[in-house]
Write a protein that holds these residues in place. Structure first.
Motif, PDB file in Angstrom:
ATOM      1  N   PRO A  48       4.653 -17.417 -18.400  1.00  0.00           N
ATOM      2  CA  PRO A  48       4.223 -16.055 -18.756  1.00  0.00           C
ATOM      3  C   PRO A  48       2.794 -16.018 -19.318  1.00  0.00           C
ATOM      4  O   PRO A  48       2.427 -16.836 -20.164  1.00  0.00           O
ATOM      5  N   GLY A  49       2.009 -15.075 -18.797  1.00  0.00           N
ATOM      6  CA  GLY A  49       0.649 -14.870 -19.297  1.00  0.00           C
ATOM      7  C   GLY A  49      -0.332 -15.948 -18.916  1.00  0.00           C
ATOM      8  O   GLY A  49      -1.421 -16.037 -19.509  1.00  0.00           O
ATOM      9  N   HIS A  50      -0.013 -16.767 -17.884  1.00  0.00           N
ATOM     10  CA  HIS A  50      -0.948 -17.826 -17.506  1.00  0.00           C
ATOM     11  C   HIS A  50      -2.253 -17.198 -16.984  1.00  0.00           C
ATOM     12  O   HIS A  50      -2.237 -16.400 -16.043  1.00  0.00           O
ATOM     13  N   PRO A  51      -3.402 -17.566 -17.568  1.00  0.00           N
ATOM     14  CA  PRO A  51      -4.661 -16.866 -17.235  1.00  0.00           C
ATOM     15  C   PRO A  51      -5.050 -16.944 -15.767  1.00  0.00           C
ATOM     16  O   PRO A  51      -5.558 -15.972 -15.198  1.00  0.00           O
ATOM     17  N   GLU A  52      -4.806 -18.102 -15.117  1.00  0.00           N
ATOM     18  CA  GLU A  52      -5.235 -18.220 -13.730  1.00  0.00           C
ATOM     19  C   GLU A  52      -4.366 -17.368 -12.814  1.00  0.00           C
ATOM     20  O   GLU A  52      -4.857 -16.767 -11.848  1.00  0.00           O
ATOM     21  N   ALA A  53      -3.066 -17.285 -13.131  1.00  0.00           N
ATOM     22  CA  ALA A  53      -2.200 -16.400 -12.347  1.00  0.00           C
ATOM     23  C   ALA A  53      -2.608 -14.944 -12.542  1.00  0.00           C
ATOM     24  O   ALA A  53      -2.607 -14.142 -11.600  1.00  0.00           O
ATOM     25  N   LEU A  54      -2.965 -14.595 -13.777  1.00  0.00           N
ATOM     26  CA  LEU A  54      -3.428 -13.231 -14.036  1.00  0.00           C
ATOM     27  C   LEU A  54      -4.744 -12.958 -13.302  1.00  0.00           C
ATOM     28  O   LEU A  54      -4.972 -11.857 -12.804  1.00  0.00           O
ATOM     29  N   ARG A  55      -5.619 -13.973 -13.229  1.00  0.00           N
ATOM     30  CA  ARG A  55      -6.897 -13.798 -12.520  1.00  0.00           C
ATOM     31  C   ARG A  55      -6.655 -13.528 -11.034  1.00  0.00           C
ATOM     32  O   ARG A  55      -7.255 -12.615 -10.450  1.00  0.00           O
ATOM     33  N   LEU A  56      -5.759 -14.313 -10.438  1.00  0.00           N
ATOM     34  CA  LEU A  56      -5.450 -14.073  -9.038  1.00  0.00           C
ATOM     35  C   LEU A  56      -4.823 -12.685  -8.845  1.00  0.00           C
ATOM     36  O   LEU A  56      -5.087 -12.008  -7.852  1.00  0.00           O
ATOM     37  N   GLY A  57      -4.000 -12.278  -9.819  1.00  0.00           N
ATOM     38  CA  GLY A  57      -3.457 -10.918  -9.753  1.00  0.00           C
ATOM     39  C   GLY A  57      -4.549  -9.870  -9.820  1.00  0.00           C
ATOM     40  O   GLY A  57      -4.504  -8.844  -9.126  1.00  0.00           O
ATOM     41  N   GLY A  58      -5.565 -10.132 -10.649  1.00  0.00           N
ATOM     42  CA  GLY A  58      -6.701  -9.215 -10.722  1.00  0.00           C
ATOM     43  C   GLY A  58      -7.455  -9.145  -9.410  1.00  0.00           C
ATOM     44  O   GLY A  58      -7.846  -8.059  -8.943  1.00  0.00           O
ATOM     45  N   ILE A  59      -7.665 -10.295  -8.758  1.00  0.00           N
ATOM     46  CA  ILE A  59      -8.331 -10.320  -7.453  1.00  0.00           C
ATOM     47  C   ILE A  59      -7.513  -9.534  -6.437  1.00  0.00           C
ATOM     48  O   ILE A  59      -8.049  -8.756  -5.633  1.00  0.00           O
ATOM     49  N   LEU A  60      -6.185  -9.727  -6.464  1.00  0.00           N
ATOM     50  CA  LEU A  60      -5.295  -9.016  -5.549  1.00  0.00           C
ATOM     51  C   LEU A  60      -5.434  -7.501  -5.706  1.00  0.00           C
ATOM     52  O   LEU A  60      -5.600  -6.769  -4.719  1.00  0.00           O
ATOM     53  N   HIS A  61      -5.410  -7.025  -6.945  1.00  0.00           N
ATOM     54  CA  HIS A  61      -5.519  -5.576  -7.169  1.00  0.00           C
ATOM     55  C   HIS A  61      -6.914  -5.061  -6.821  1.00  0.00           C
ATOM     56  O   HIS A  61      -7.052  -3.934  -6.316  1.00  0.00           O
ATOM     57  N   ASN A  62      -7.944  -5.874  -7.080  1.00  0.00           N
ATOM     58  CA  ASN A  62      -9.288  -5.466  -6.667  1.00  0.00           C
ATOM     59  C   ASN A  62      -9.363  -5.294  -5.144  1.00  0.00           C
ATOM     60  O   ASN A  62      -9.958  -4.340  -4.636  1.00  0.00           O
ATOM     61  N   GLN A  63      -8.750  -6.246  -4.419  1.00  0.00           N
ATOM     62  CA  GLN A  63      -8.759  -6.161  -2.961  1.00  0.00           C
ATOM     63  C   GLN A  63      -8.057  -4.897  -2.478  1.00  0.00           C
ATOM     64  O   GLN A  63      -8.426  -4.300  -1.475  1.00  0.00           O
ATOM     65  N   ARG A  64      -7.035  -4.471  -3.201  1.00  0.00           N
ATOM     66  CA  ARG A  64      -6.291  -3.263  -2.836  1.00  0.00           C
ATOM     67  C   ARG A  64      -6.983  -1.989  -3.284  1.00  0.00           C
ATOM     68  O   ARG A  64      -6.542  -0.886  -2.950  1.00  0.00           O
ATOM     69  N   GLY A  65      -8.033  -2.119  -4.069  1.00  0.00           N
ATOM     70  CA  GLY A  65      -8.689  -0.937  -4.621  1.00  0.00           C
ATOM     71  C   GLY A  65      -8.028  -0.412  -5.871  1.00  0.00           C
ATOM     72  O   GLY A  65      -8.351   0.680  -6.336  1.00  0.00           O
ATOM     73  N   GLU A  66      -7.119  -1.207  -6.446  1.00  0.00           N
ATOM     74  CA  GLU A  66      -6.401  -0.802  -7.675  1.00  0.00           C
ATOM     75  C   GLU A  66      -7.127  -1.395  -8.873  1.00  0.00           C
ATOM     76  O   GLU A  66      -6.657  -2.316  -9.548  1.00  0.00           O
ATOM     77  N   HIS A  67      -8.302  -0.868  -9.155  1.00  0.00           N
ATOM     78  CA  HIS A  67      -9.202  -1.509 -10.109  1.00  0.00           C
ATOM     79  C   HIS A  67      -8.715  -1.402 -11.553  1.00  0.00           C
ATOM     80  O   HIS A  67      -8.974  -2.303 -12.363  1.00  0.00           O
ATOM     81  N   GLY A  68      -8.009  -0.333 -11.884  1.00  0.00           N
ATOM     82  CA  GLY A  68      -7.466  -0.209 -13.231  1.00  0.00           C
ATOM     83  C   GLY A  68      -6.445  -1.294 -13.522  1.00  0.00           C
ATOM     84  O   GLY A  68      -6.453  -1.909 -14.610  1.00  0.00           O
ATOM     85  N   GLN A  69      -5.558  -1.551 -12.566  1.00  0.00           N
ATOM     86  CA  GLN A  69      -4.569  -2.608 -12.745  1.00  0.00           C
ATOM     87  C   GLN A  69      -5.232  -3.979 -12.776  1.00  0.00           C
ATOM     88  O   GLN A  69      -4.817  -4.862 -13.541  1.00  0.00           O
TER      89      GLN A  69
END
Length: 516
Positions: free
Chosen positions: A39-60
């Motif tokens: 839970p809360g692993h920074p690299e997994a969260l970073r990849l999640g951030g990249i995923l949402h950026n790719q989708r245009g979900e910038h707030g998430q």
């Protein structure tokens, strides 16, 4: 990922590959499994951030990246991706702060410098973009995208010898790099040599070329063949490149004409503006690409009161955001907008473009397709001046056909589609010019060739600008020119720019379509 179990590491790599390939649902599931185990692993969260950026979900994306930064506040890559999310949210200054902080934390890593330089270049801050991209190239000489962007930025600044060197360095890394050949061909005042032509033709015949490279090389091969008087070969290469572009995403000419009709009808009845002077800072240059718009912007930007901002997305984004807010596509909501709505939208546009008035009180917005909004500007930006550039129709259409445009679908991939688009633009602008003649002006390219000083004086007078002799020597103006005409507008006025006649009967279908 050192503290993750082996199966979670595999899932992380799988998620990264899935994001790269656009398999977002698979990536999301893999990352959920990792976060359940750690839970809360920074690299997994970073990849999640990249995923949402790719989708245009910038707030998430921003939320995930900020959570990760709580655990790793000095992680340059987290900050780099956070900057992308902030940019997507319109938080420009925060984004640049994140990117610059990433460069400070990892000064020997090329990617933070590349991302900073890329964003500066896209925003029109070309000189600092060059510095950042030079740093990225020094740290990673094999990083091809950084070298191409650096070459583009140098060309925009008029540093053509340096741009040429960077494009050729890219070709040493990848001899079939379409963007490098495209960049060399676009330095139009310096035609490629016969040796270049032969090398480009050789690379173009390779079977293993990626489709984007083949398309870009096709346009470049057309240009160099035209320069060498090989017009049949030029037409063949350009026609094939456009066929490949059109196959990716065809243009619907009939549908666009119907859309133009709807825009015209929606703009017939608009409320009187609350402030008739709103937008007086703006000079919009619209019409078809390749009609002389960059040249007329360069003339205006030579005036000490005018900043040349090149092609801005802001007006289209204001209209898009209002459409999203109303949950109705433009122009369906136009009839429901009152004077205060239009004033709000005009003020939003001026807020978004304020950076272009930091040094000079007036600015140009040279996005050609903004002609679609010229009809509603008398309610939204009633004080703005609109310059519609016109050039000989056959020359304009042919110039569009042989220029690669990256936004698809695009009308320029078929000669008949270009003719239909040109007619739609002209008939709409004729109606809007009749409704607001004091703020919309036709500016023929041929008039400038015939009477340069008289034409420039009339243009300045229309824009409410006093005559300034520096506008006559527009080619001496020092600024970033971010269009394919960057080299041409840095030369004195030329009268030998017509090319279509060399193609004879090959362009008869175009001539017939324009006369229909």
């Amino acid at each position: 990922m050192a503290d993750l179990p082996a199966d979670a590491v595999q899932r992380m790599h799988g998620a990264a590959r899935a994001i790269r390939d656009g398999a977002f649902e698979a990536a999301e599931k893999l990352l959920a499994d990792v976060l359940q185990a750690a839970p809360g692993h920074p690299e997994a969260l970073r990849l999640g951030g990249i995923l949402h950026n790719q989708r245009g979900e910038h707030g998430q994306a921003q939320a995930l990246l900020l959570r990760a930064l709580e655990r790793r506040p000095d992680d340059a890559y987290l900050l780099m991706d956070l900057g992308s999310a902030q940019q997507g949210l319109g938080e420009r200054e925060a984004a640049y702060a994140s990117w610059r902080r990433a460069c400070e934390l990892a000064p020997d890593e090329p990617m933070p410098w590349y991302n900073l330089g890329r964003s500066l270049q896209l925003d029109g801050n070309t000189a600092p973009a060059v510095e950042a991209l030079q740093r990225a190239c020094a740290l990673a000489p094999e990083l091809l995208p950084a070298r191409i962007l650096l070459a583009d930025a140098l060309a925009h600044l008029g540093r053509f010898d340096e741009a040429d060197a960077q494009y050729r360095a890219a070709l040493r890394l990848h001899p079939a790099c379409g963007d490098a050949w495209r960049g060399l061909a676009n330095i139009k005042m310096r035609p490629l040599t016969e040796q270049d032509r032969q090398e480009l033709a050789l690379q173009f015949r390779r079977n293993s070329i990626a489709e984007p490279d083949r398309i870009a090389m096709g346009f470049a091969l057309g240009k160099v063949n035209e320069d060498h008087g090989r017009h049949a070969e030029a037409f063949s290469a350009i026609n094939e490149a456009n066929f490949r572009m059109r196959r990716l995403s065809p243009w619907d000419a009939a549908g666009f004409s119907v859309y133009t009709d709807a825009v015209i009808e929606a703009s017939r009845s608009l409320p009187a503006p609350l402030d008739p002077t709103l937008g007086r800072e703006a000079i919009l240059i619209v019409g078809l690409p390749r009609s002389g718009s960059t040249l007329f912007e360069q003339i205006l930007a030579a005036h000490p009161q005018v900043e040349g901002a090149s092609e801005l997305n802001d007006l289209g984004e204001v209209i898009r955001d209002e459409s999203l807010r109303r949950e109705q596509a433009f122009p369906r909501w136009v009839a429901d907008a009152d004077a205060s709505d239009w004033q709000r939208l005009g003020q939003d546009y001026l807020r978004r473009t304020a950076r272009w008035r930091a040094q000079r009180p007036r600015f140009t917005d040279k996005m050609p397709e903004n002609w679609l909004y010229a009809g509603v500007l008398r309610a939204m930006l009633p004080g703005a001046h609109v310059v519609e550039t016109r050039r000989d129709a056959v020359e304009t259409a042919w110039s569009c056909f042989k220029q690669q445009f990256y936004r698809l679908p695009h009308f320029s991939c078929d000669l008949r589609d270009i003719a239909a688009y040109l007619r739609d633009c002209e008939r709409a602008m004729a109606l809007w010019r009749q409704a607001d003649p004091g703020h919309i002006r036709i500016q023929p390219y041929e008039a400038l060739l015939a009477e340069p000083e008289a034409t420039i004086r009339a243009l300045l007078e229309f824009c409410g600008l006093p005559f300034d002799a520096r506008c006559l020597d527009y080619h001496l103006a020092a600024r970033s020119v971010r269009t394919p005409s960057a080299s041409q507008v840095r030369q004195p006025l030329r009268r030998d720019t017509a090319r279509a006649a060399h193609y004879g009967a090959l362009l008869d279908p175009l001539r017939a379509a324009l006369q229909a």
